[in-house]
Design a protein around this motif. Structure first.
Motif, PDB file in Angstrom:
ATOM      1  N   SER A  75     -14.045  -9.871  -4.469  1.00 35.48           N
ATOM      2  CA  SER A  75     -14.104 -10.355  -3.247  1.00 35.48           C
ATOM      3  C   SER A  75     -15.428 -10.377  -2.394  1.00 35.48           C
ATOM      4  CB  SER A  75     -12.720  -9.595  -2.179  1.00 35.48           C
ATOM      5  OG  SER A  75     -13.026  -9.849  -0.983  1.00 35.48           O
ATOM      6  N   LYS A  76     -15.686 -11.106  -1.230  1.00 37.24           N
ATOM      7  CA  LYS A  76     -16.608 -11.223  -0.682  1.00 37.24           C
ATOM      8  C   LYS A  76     -16.807  -9.566   0.116  1.00 37.24           C
ATOM      9  CE  LYS A  76     -18.474 -15.020  -2.189  1.00 37.24           C
ATOM     10  NZ  LYS A  76     -19.683 -15.024  -3.116  1.00 37.24           N
ATOM     11  N   HIS A  77     -15.692  -9.242   0.313  1.00 37.67           N
ATOM     12  CA  HIS A  77     -15.392  -8.223   1.352  1.00 37.67           C
ATOM     13  C   HIS A  77     -15.627  -6.737   0.478  1.00 37.67           C
ATOM     14  CE1 HIS A  77     -14.356 -10.939   4.358  1.00 37.67           C
ATOM     15  NE2 HIS A  77     -13.455 -11.352   3.293  1.00 37.67           N
ATOM     16  N   ASP A  78     -15.622  -6.610  -0.735  1.00 33.74           N
ATOM     17  CA  ASP A  78     -15.584  -5.342  -1.670  1.00 33.74           C
ATOM     18  C   ASP A  78     -16.717  -4.299  -1.507  1.00 33.74           C
ATOM     19  OD1 ASP A  78     -13.393  -6.481  -3.067  1.00 33.74           O
ATOM     20  OD2 ASP A  78     -14.524  -7.070  -4.866  1.00 33.74           O
ATOM     21  N   ASN A  79     -16.313  -3.126  -1.277  1.00 33.00           N
ATOM     22  CA  ASN A  79     -17.223  -2.329  -1.194  1.00 33.00           C
ATOM     23  C   ASN A  79     -18.206  -2.175  -2.359  1.00 33.00           C
ATOM     24  OD1 ASN A  79     -18.691   0.115  -1.132  1.00 33.00           O
ATOM     25  ND2 ASN A  79     -17.194   1.249   0.171  1.00 33.00           N
ATOM     26  N   PRO A  80     -19.515  -2.291  -2.647  1.00 34.47           N
ATOM     27  CA  PRO A  80     -20.178  -2.591  -3.931  1.00 34.47           C
ATOM     28  C   PRO A  80     -20.294  -0.970  -4.542  1.00 34.47           C
ATOM     29  CG  PRO A  80     -21.487  -2.685  -1.961  1.00 34.47           C
ATOM     30  CD  PRO A  80     -20.104  -2.795  -1.342  1.00 34.47           C
ATOM     31  N   LEU A  81     -19.922   0.142  -3.760  1.00 34.68           N
ATOM     32  CA  LEU A  81     -19.933   1.289  -4.164  1.00 34.68           C
ATOM     33  C   LEU A  81     -18.867   1.619  -5.353  1.00 34.68           C
ATOM     34  CD1 LEU A  81     -20.748   3.650  -1.076  1.00 34.68           C
ATOM     35  CD2 LEU A  81     -22.385   2.585  -2.999  1.00 34.68           C
ATOM     36  N   PHE A  82     -17.663   0.789  -5.395  1.00 36.44           N
ATOM     37  CA  PHE A  82     -16.644   0.951  -6.196  1.00 36.44           C
ATOM     38  C   PHE A  82     -16.739  -0.218  -7.172  1.00 36.44           C
ATOM     39  CE2 PHE A  82     -15.387   2.965  -2.157  1.00 36.44           C
ATOM     40  CZ  PHE A  82     -14.885   3.938  -2.620  1.00 36.44           C
ATOM     41  N   PRO A  83     -16.587   0.073  -8.596  1.00 32.92           N
ATOM     42  CA  PRO A  83     -16.745  -0.791  -9.290  1.00 32.92           C
ATOM     43  C   PRO A  83     -15.547  -1.267  -9.526  1.00 32.92           C
ATOM     44  CG  PRO A  83     -16.441   1.482 -10.512  1.00 32.92           C
ATOM     45  CD  PRO A  83     -16.856   1.633  -9.020  1.00 32.92           C
ATOM     46  N   PHE A  84     -15.684  -2.875 -10.140  1.00 31.10           N
ATOM     47  CA  PHE A  84     -14.437  -3.690 -10.323  1.00 31.10           C
ATOM     48  C   PHE A  84     -13.571  -3.049 -11.416  1.00 31.10           C
ATOM     49  CE2 PHE A  84     -12.168  -6.351 -13.305  1.00 31.10           C
ATOM     50  CZ  PHE A  84     -11.415  -7.311 -12.499  1.00 31.10           C
ATOM     51  N   VAL A  85     -12.075  -2.986 -11.054  1.00 36.10           N
ATOM     52  CA  VAL A  85     -11.223  -2.331 -11.819  1.00 36.10           C
ATOM     53  C   VAL A  85     -10.448  -3.555 -12.241  1.00 36.10           C
ATOM     54  CG1 VAL A  85      -9.178  -0.806 -11.676  1.00 36.10           C
ATOM     55  CG2 VAL A  85     -11.285  -0.211 -10.769  1.00 36.10           C
ATOM     56  N   ALA A  86      -9.990  -3.642 -13.497  1.00 38.76           N
ATOM     57  CA  ALA A  86      -9.126  -4.592 -13.867  1.00 38.76           C
ATOM     58  C   ALA A  86      -7.541  -4.405 -13.701  1.00 38.76           C
ATOM     59  CB  ALA A  86      -9.228  -4.694 -15.541  1.00 38.76           C
ATOM     60  N   ALA A  87      -6.917  -5.522 -13.304  1.00 42.49           N
ATOM     61  CA  ALA A  87      -5.187  -5.405 -12.998  1.00 42.49           C
ATOM     62  C   ALA A  87      -4.709  -5.061 -14.256  1.00 42.49           C
ATOM     63  CB  ALA A  87      -5.135  -6.440 -12.536  1.00 42.49           C
ATOM     64  N   PRO A  88      -3.540  -4.266 -14.299  1.00 46.29           N
ATOM     65  CA  PRO A  88      -2.647  -4.120 -15.272  1.00 46.29           C
ATOM     66  C   PRO A  88      -2.141  -5.490 -15.628  1.00 46.29           C
ATOM     67  CG  PRO A  88      -1.668  -3.421 -13.414  1.00 46.29           C
ATOM     68  CD  PRO A  88      -2.906  -3.732 -13.137  1.00 46.29           C
ATOM     69  N   LEU A  89      -2.019  -5.460 -17.157  1.00 46.02           N
ATOM     70  CA  LEU A  89      -1.458  -6.829 -17.871  1.00 46.02           C
ATOM     71  C   LEU A  89      -0.109  -6.800 -18.019  1.00 46.02           C
ATOM     72  CD1 LEU A  89      -4.116  -7.608 -20.549  1.00 46.02           C
ATOM     73  CD2 LEU A  89      -3.963  -8.627 -18.230  1.00 46.02           C
ATOM     74  N   VAL A  90       0.872  -7.623 -17.882  1.00 49.76           N
ATOM     75  CA  VAL A  90       2.021  -7.595 -17.962  1.00 49.76           C
ATOM     76  C   VAL A  90       2.320  -7.531 -19.663  1.00 49.76           C
ATOM     77  CG1 VAL A  90       4.244  -8.970 -17.888  1.00 49.76           C
ATOM     78  CG2 VAL A  90       2.602  -9.281 -15.996  1.00 49.76           C
ATOM     79  N   GLU A  91       3.100  -6.366 -19.831  1.00 49.14           N
ATOM     80  CA  GLU A  91       3.278  -6.188 -21.210  1.00 49.14           C
ATOM     81  C   GLU A  91       4.490  -6.981 -21.863  1.00 49.14           C
ATOM     82  OE1 GLU A  91       1.485  -4.606 -23.466  1.00 49.14           O
ATOM     83  OE2 GLU A  91       0.306  -3.776 -22.072  1.00 49.14           O
ATOM     84  N   ASP A  92       5.572  -6.896 -21.031  1.00 50.33           N
ATOM     85  CA  ASP A  92       6.859  -7.750 -21.564  1.00 50.33           C
ATOM     86  C   ASP A  92       6.642  -9.298 -20.846  1.00 50.33           C
ATOM     87  OD1 ASP A  92       9.212  -8.745 -22.230  1.00 50.33           O
ATOM     88  OD2 ASP A  92      10.576  -7.217 -20.793  1.00 50.33           O
ATOM     89  N   LEU A  93       6.289 -10.103 -21.883  1.00 53.51           N
ATOM     90  CA  LEU A  93       6.049 -11.493 -21.253  1.00 53.51           C
ATOM     91  C   LEU A  93       7.487 -12.194 -21.193  1.00 53.51           C
ATOM     92  CD1 LEU A  93       3.129 -12.539 -23.641  1.00 53.51           C
ATOM     93  CD2 LEU A  93       3.010 -11.727 -21.568  1.00 53.51           C
ATOM     94  N   ASP A  94       8.299 -11.773 -21.540  1.00 54.75           N
ATOM     95  CA  ASP A  94       9.852 -12.325 -21.260  1.00 54.75           C
ATOM     96  C   ASP A  94      10.181 -12.357 -19.939  1.00 54.75           C
ATOM     97  OD1 ASP A  94      10.067 -12.752 -23.949  1.00 54.75           O
ATOM     98  OD2 ASP A  94      11.818 -11.620 -24.306  1.00 54.75           O
TER      99      ASP A  94
END
Length: 772
Positions: free
Chosen positions: A467-486
């Protein structure tokens, strides 16, 4: 200059006289064409095919080598027409026939089409009039206005070329009709040959009949919709094509009958119309391959719909596509010229040209009316947010639309995602004009983002979002992936009629996904090394069954690693068979690996697998190790032999010019390719090594002896997806793009000499690489 269609009589009466033909193409399309022709008692004297020697005969019908057509064979003297029946664009054989002076009908047929429908002729009102004030044009116009029972209650809609012409040719019509209306005037305009022109909204008395005065298909349809909206569905609408039902075929000029073509038109094309009071309008721009439904867009649509927002999904790619091709086909346009003078491709969406076409300003400007309509409609609708699916071929349009809409609506929130946003270090360099960019899969990140935005917040540092509003002191963190695709609902494309996802000639290759990511994830050159998960067989077949109910028959597995669990692939096929889903065709890519048996491929064939690709990539003992493929030469031979023996077509991919590859490896690749040519059908993709983001070569170039011409980090920022070939090479031995091209040419020359088929996509890639 008159076109080929103008010189040949292609009216239904002339087509009905065709009794003997030659079919160009002896594969599946040609065989289906043969059966339909036989049902119509039309004799096929010969097939023409590039692989004539391999085909031999089709039943009792001889197959002639296509090169003999150029060499002056005489058998064409005995046929009434040639039918081009092939899965690829038939432009080349068509031109070959024209060049040798073949002056009889040339008809295009595609698998799944109807020969009987084609023989009814393809009528184009855009070629009906000569505009020469002659007797034929007068007869046509008189016949049209005789269809109106009362001219005093008839309105002419449109004040363009055709209206001016009919007022000149038919004396007194301007005085008799109730009015002439046109969208380009606000109230009243100067007289046109003593007839006043007014805006449709200013018409005081609704007409009984309205004549849509245009020969352009898209204009006619736009007029038709507006006329019904203004004057009601009971309005009697008269169009130029109605003359076909009024006169005999002998009175219709030959020029109005165009070369018969398998097309889906006319169809109902959605309008470029953004709805008001929407929280978010989700957009996709050209260009994707239209014969493949946008399942990625479908998954995002589902996520947004389930979040409870007021949503509109607008697929501009599909709309632009059908506007282009419906106009080309129904208006009978042989050559489409952009405002700059650039001649457009017959299909700018074709895989063989899409990348180059949609990076061209000439092509973008051709679609200027559609782009302007979209921008105006977005501004008028004033959504709170717009969401855009980004991919390499739509960036030019996406950047302009966002910039122009922001000028008018500075508070609008721009969300982006898609294939160009799969890595946090890559996406913002590719497209920078966003408020929020969803990285990689959206199921976990997007609902939370939407929830906060609807509350009026300016969220920052959300996992999976930049986001343009992100605090640059905090690195990007990936979102958890859905494990159960059903648990993820499959796309149902509810924003439009699913039948709109067909190419102009009716091709529909429906995407399905059994898994996400790649279980192997070790190939050195590949940038798609993502965490692997899969659906259950029953869950996937639920989707297939629903799609079959919508009319889908051909399916493409879009998995990066379909064979991550080969047992589940077999379970899918067994479930398809158990549910009685027949007449289906599946295409996908498997890995070469242990565990396959002849019975395994028998089950795949029974379920409908017609074609399987194998990413062989390196066909020598050393290159298999360099690629880290995990299989041997013997395993390759066993797998493609079993696949071919089951009656499944086999395609292969090759990657040339990897670090440490030698000339001896190329010799061995050619030897293995030639020795096994009976067990594969085509080289579907062959390419020189590309340095893709996410590949092992990208992540650790020093380990593989890759040297850059310039600072690596600067190049990675400037080219976040793929560093151009001129900026790097590998050592021990030295390999740059010139070396790769020479090796690529060696393989192509050997394949050609041995009669090995190079697929159209591979051929396009080869041509591009050799030209670079």
């Amino acid at each position: 200059m008159s076109s080929f269609s103008d010189q040949i009589d292609l009216s239904p009466k002339a087509l009905s006289q065709i009794k003997t033909v030659a079919i160009w193409g002896a594969s599946r399309s040609g065989i289906e064409c043969l059966s339909q022709l036989q049902a119509l008692d039309i004799e096929v004297l010969s097939f023409i095919d590039r692989e004539a020697a391999a085909v031999g005969r089709v039943g009792t019908i001889p197959v002639v080598e296509s090169g003999s057509v150029v060499d002056g064979c005489t058998f064409l003297d005995d046929v009434d027409a040639v039918i081009l029946a092939m899965g690829v664009d038939p432009a080349v054989p068509r031109q070959m026939l024209i060049d040798i002076g073949f002056s009889k009908p040339i008809i295009t047929f595609r698998e799944g089409a109807s020969i009987e429908k084609i023989f009814k002729g393809q009528f184009s009102v855009n070629h009906l009039f000569q505009y020469d004030h002659g007797d034929t044009d007068r007869l046509l116009l008189q016949a049209l206005f005789e269809l109106s029972p009362d001219l005093s209650k008839t309105v002419i809609y449109g004040a363009g070329k055709l209206t001016r012409y009919l007022l000149e040719v038919l004396d007194g019509v301007g005085d008799k009709v109730a009015a002439i209306i046109d969208d380009t005037v606000e109230s009243e305009s100067p007289l046109m040959l003593n007839a006043q022109i007014i805006a449709p909204e200013k018409l005081a008395v609704p007409p009984d009949t309205i004549f849509l005065s245009s020969t352009k298909y898209l204009t006619i349809e736009q007029m038709r919709k507006k006329a019904k909206k203004l004057f009601g569905d009971d309005l009697s609408i008269l169009v130029v094509e109605d003359v076909k039902n009024r006169l005999s075929s002998a009175d219709i000029p030959r020029s109005a009958w165009r070369a018969p073509e398998n097309t889906i038109y006319p169809i109902e094309i959605p309008d470029i119309d953004c709805e008001k009071n929407r929280d978010l309008i989700l957009l996709d721009f050209p260009a994707r391959f239209l014969g493949m439904m946008p399942n990625g867009l479908g998954y995002v649509h589902n996520i947004l719909r389930q979040s409870g927002i007021k949503l509109q999904t607008l697929d501009l790619d599909m709309i632009f596509y059908h506007r282009y091709h419906a106009s080309r086909v129904l208006d009978g346009i042989d050559r489409i010229i952009a405002p700059s003078g650039y001649e457009m491709k017959k299909d700018p969406w074709a895989l063989t040209c899409v990348e180059g076409e949609w990076s061209s300003p000439d092509v973008i400007e051709f679609f200027r009316p559609e782009i302007e309509r979209l921008i105006a409609s977005l501004i008028e609708a004033k959504p709170t947010m717009i969401g855009i699916s980004l991919h390499a071929t739509n960036l030019i349009i996406a950047r302009e639309v966002v910039a122009r809409v922001r000028q008018a609506l500075p508070d609008i929130i721009v969300l982006v995602g898609g294939y160009d946003c799969i890595r946090p270090e890559q996406g913002p360099h590719i497209f920078s004009d966003f408020d929020y960019m969803v990285i990689f899969e959206a199921e976990s990140a997007l609902p939370l983002l939407i929830k906060k935005l609807l509350r009026g917040e300016k969220p920052k540092n959300i996992p999976g979002v930049i986001s343009k509003h992100d605090n640059p002191l905090f690195p990007f963190v990936a979102a958890p992936l859905v494990e159960d695709l059903d648990t993820i609902d499959f796309p149902r494309y509810e924003w439009t009629n699913i039948r709109n996802y067909r190419s102009y000639n009716g091709m529909q290759l429906t995407p399905i996904v059994l898994s996400r990511g790649c279980r192997w994830s070790r190939c050195t050159f590949c940038g798609e090394r993502f965490h692997w998960r899969k659906r259950s067989a029953s869950n996937l077949v639920d989707e297939i069954e629903w799609l079959v109910e919508q009319g889908c028959k051909m399916f493409h597995f879009n998995d990066s690693d379909l064979s991550g669990d080969p047992d589940t692939v077999r379970e899918v096929c067994e479930e398809v068979i158990a549910r009685g889903l027949t007449g289906l065709s599946f295409v996908g890519q498997l890995r070469v690996q242990k565990g396959y048996t002849p019975d395994y491929f028998r089950v795949l064939k029974e379920a409908g697998f017609s074609n399987l690709r194998y990413g062989i990539d390196g066909w020598s003992k050393q290159t298999l190790k360099l690629h880290r493929k995990g299989y041997t030469l013997a395993m390759i031979e066993d797998v493609i032999r079993m696949t071919k023996a089951a009656g499944i077509s086999v395609a292969i991919n090759l990657v040339i010019g990897i670090p440490n590859e030698t000339e001896q490896d190329i010799d061995e690749t050619i030897d293995n390719m030639v020795r096994n040519k009976a067990f594969f059908d085509t080289i579907e993709n062959i390419n020189t090594l590309m340095l893709f983001a996410g590949s092992l070569y990208w992540d650790n170039p020093d380990k593989y002896g890759i040297v850059f011409q310039g600072d690596r980090e600067v190049l990675y920022k400037k080219y976040p997806q793929c560093v151009p070939v001129e900026y790097w090479h590998s050592v021990t031995p030295y390999i740059d793009q010139e070396v790769r091209k020479k090796r690529l040419k060696r393989i192509i020359d050997a394949a050609t000499a041995e009669g090995i088929t190079i697929g159209s996509f591979a051929g396009q890639r080869v041509g591009k690489r050799l030209a670079d």
